[in-house]
Write a protein that holds these residues in place. Structure first.
Motif, PDB file in Angstrom:
ATOM      1  N   CYS A  26       0.823  -1.210   0.000  1.00  0.00           N
ATOM      2  CA  CYS A  26       0.000   0.000   0.000  1.00  0.00           C
ATOM      3  C   CYS A  26       0.857   1.260   0.000  1.00  0.00           C
ATOM      4  O   CYS A  26       0.554   2.223  -0.708  1.00  0.00           O
ATOM      5  CB  CYS A  26      -0.943   0.011   1.202  1.00  0.00           C
ATOM      6  SG  CYS A  26      -2.329  -1.133   1.050  1.00  0.00           S
ATOM      7  N   ARG A  27       1.921   1.249   0.790  1.00  0.00           N
ATOM      8  CA  ARG A  27       2.812   2.416   0.785  1.00  0.00           C
ATOM      9  C   ARG A  27       3.411   2.619  -0.602  1.00  0.00           C
ATOM     10  O   ARG A  27       3.521   3.741  -1.086  1.00  0.00           O
ATOM     11  CB  ARG A  27       3.890   2.269   1.850  1.00  0.00           C
ATOM     12  CG  ARG A  27       3.385   2.575   3.256  1.00  0.00           C
ATOM     13  CD  ARG A  27       4.500   2.631   4.272  1.00  0.00           C
ATOM     14  NE  ARG A  27       4.999   1.307   4.601  1.00  0.00           N
ATOM     15  CZ  ARG A  27       4.410   0.463   5.443  1.00  0.00           C
ATOM     16  NH1 ARG A  27       3.295   0.812   6.050  1.00  0.00           N
ATOM     17  NH2 ARG A  27       4.931  -0.718   5.691  1.00  0.00           N
ATOM     18  N   GLY A  28       3.777   1.527  -1.256  1.00  0.00           N
ATOM     19  CA  GLY A  28       4.325   1.610  -2.606  1.00  0.00           C
ATOM     20  C   GLY A  28       3.320   2.127  -3.620  1.00  0.00           C
ATOM     21  O   GLY A  28       3.689   2.738  -4.620  1.00  0.00           O
ATOM     22  N   ALA A  29       2.033   1.876  -3.345  1.00  0.00           N
ATOM     23  CA  ALA A  29       0.970   2.339  -4.244  1.00  0.00           C
ATOM     24  C   ALA A  29       0.441   3.712  -3.831  1.00  0.00           C
ATOM     25  O   ALA A  29      -0.580   4.169  -4.349  1.00  0.00           O
ATOM     26  CB  ALA A  29      -0.175   1.327  -4.251  1.00  0.00           C
ATOM     27  N   GLU A  30       1.133   4.352  -2.887  1.00  0.00           N
ATOM     28  CA  GLU A  30       0.750   5.673  -2.384  1.00  0.00           C
ATOM     29  C   GLU A  30      -0.645   5.657  -1.763  1.00  0.00           C
ATOM     30  O   GLU A  30      -1.471   6.540  -2.017  1.00  0.00           O
ATOM     31  CB  GLU A  30       0.885   6.729  -3.475  1.00  0.00           C
ATOM     32  CG  GLU A  30       2.322   6.863  -3.958  1.00  0.00           C
ATOM     33  CD  GLU A  30       2.520   7.926  -5.021  1.00  0.00           C
ATOM     34  OE1 GLU A  30       1.597   8.745  -5.247  1.00  0.00           O
ATOM     35  OE2 GLU A  30       3.601   7.942  -5.609  1.00  0.00           O
ATOM     36  N   LEU A  31      -0.873   4.655  -0.915  1.00  0.00           N
ATOM     37  CA  LEU A  31      -2.123   4.527  -0.163  1.00  0.00           C
ATOM     38  C   LEU A  31      -1.776   4.497   1.333  1.00  0.00           C
ATOM     39  O   LEU A  31      -1.913   3.478   2.003  1.00  0.00           O
ATOM     40  CB  LEU A  31      -2.864   3.246  -0.564  1.00  0.00           C
ATOM     41  CG  LEU A  31      -3.341   3.168  -2.014  1.00  0.00           C
ATOM     42  CD1 LEU A  31      -3.804   1.762  -2.362  1.00  0.00           C
ATOM     43  CD2 LEU A  31      -4.445   4.186  -2.252  1.00  0.00           C
ATOM     44  N   PRO A  32      -1.305   5.633   1.862  1.00  0.00           N
ATOM     45  CA  PRO A  32      -0.838   5.647   3.249  1.00  0.00           C
ATOM     46  C   PRO A  32      -1.925   5.341   4.269  1.00  0.00           C
ATOM     47  O   PRO A  32      -1.647   4.745   5.308  1.00  0.00           O
ATOM     48  CB  PRO A  32      -0.268   7.055   3.430  1.00  0.00           C
ATOM     49  CG  PRO A  32      -0.960   7.880   2.398  1.00  0.00           C
ATOM     50  CD  PRO A  32      -1.194   6.951   1.234  1.00  0.00           C
TER      51      PRO A  32
END
Length: 106
Positions: free
Chosen positions: A84-90
């Motif tokens: 999720c962090r890699g997909a910019e979904l913090p």
């Protein structure tokens, strides 16, 4: 219907079924449904990432609470939060990390 949309619809249906089954079926029967929802959202590409995170959360709850396999649930959550962090979904990563910390504190 596009492949992405079809995968998303399949994942949503499977996730809803999993949620309904959580209260009426044994967790060892429900976990494969949750994992199928994760896999279906995986096929949806980047557009399915948020729904995939929710499906992982449900699977981890079943695994950690219902099956008493906290270590496996923590591993699942750790990988999904990083994704999720890699997909910019913090925010999604935060939800998964919070559940991970809860399972670790037991």
């Amino acid at each position: 219907m596009s492949r992405t949309r079809g995968a998303h619809d399949t994942g949503d249906r499977t996730r809803r079924r999993t949620t309904a089954f959580r209260t009426s079926r044994p967790p060892e029967e429900v976990l494969p449904q949750a994992e199928a929802a994760v896999a279906a959202h995986e096929e949806g590409g980047p557009q399915g990432e948020l729904a995939r995170a929710e499906a992982v959360r449900v699977a981890a709850l079943i695994e950690g609470n219902g099956l008493d396999r906290a270590a496996e649930a923590v591993a699942r959550l750790t990988a999904a939060a990083a994704r999720c962090r890699g997909a910019e979904l913090p925010e999604a990563a935060h939800v998964l990390d919070t559940l991970r910390r809860e399972l670790l504190s037991r």
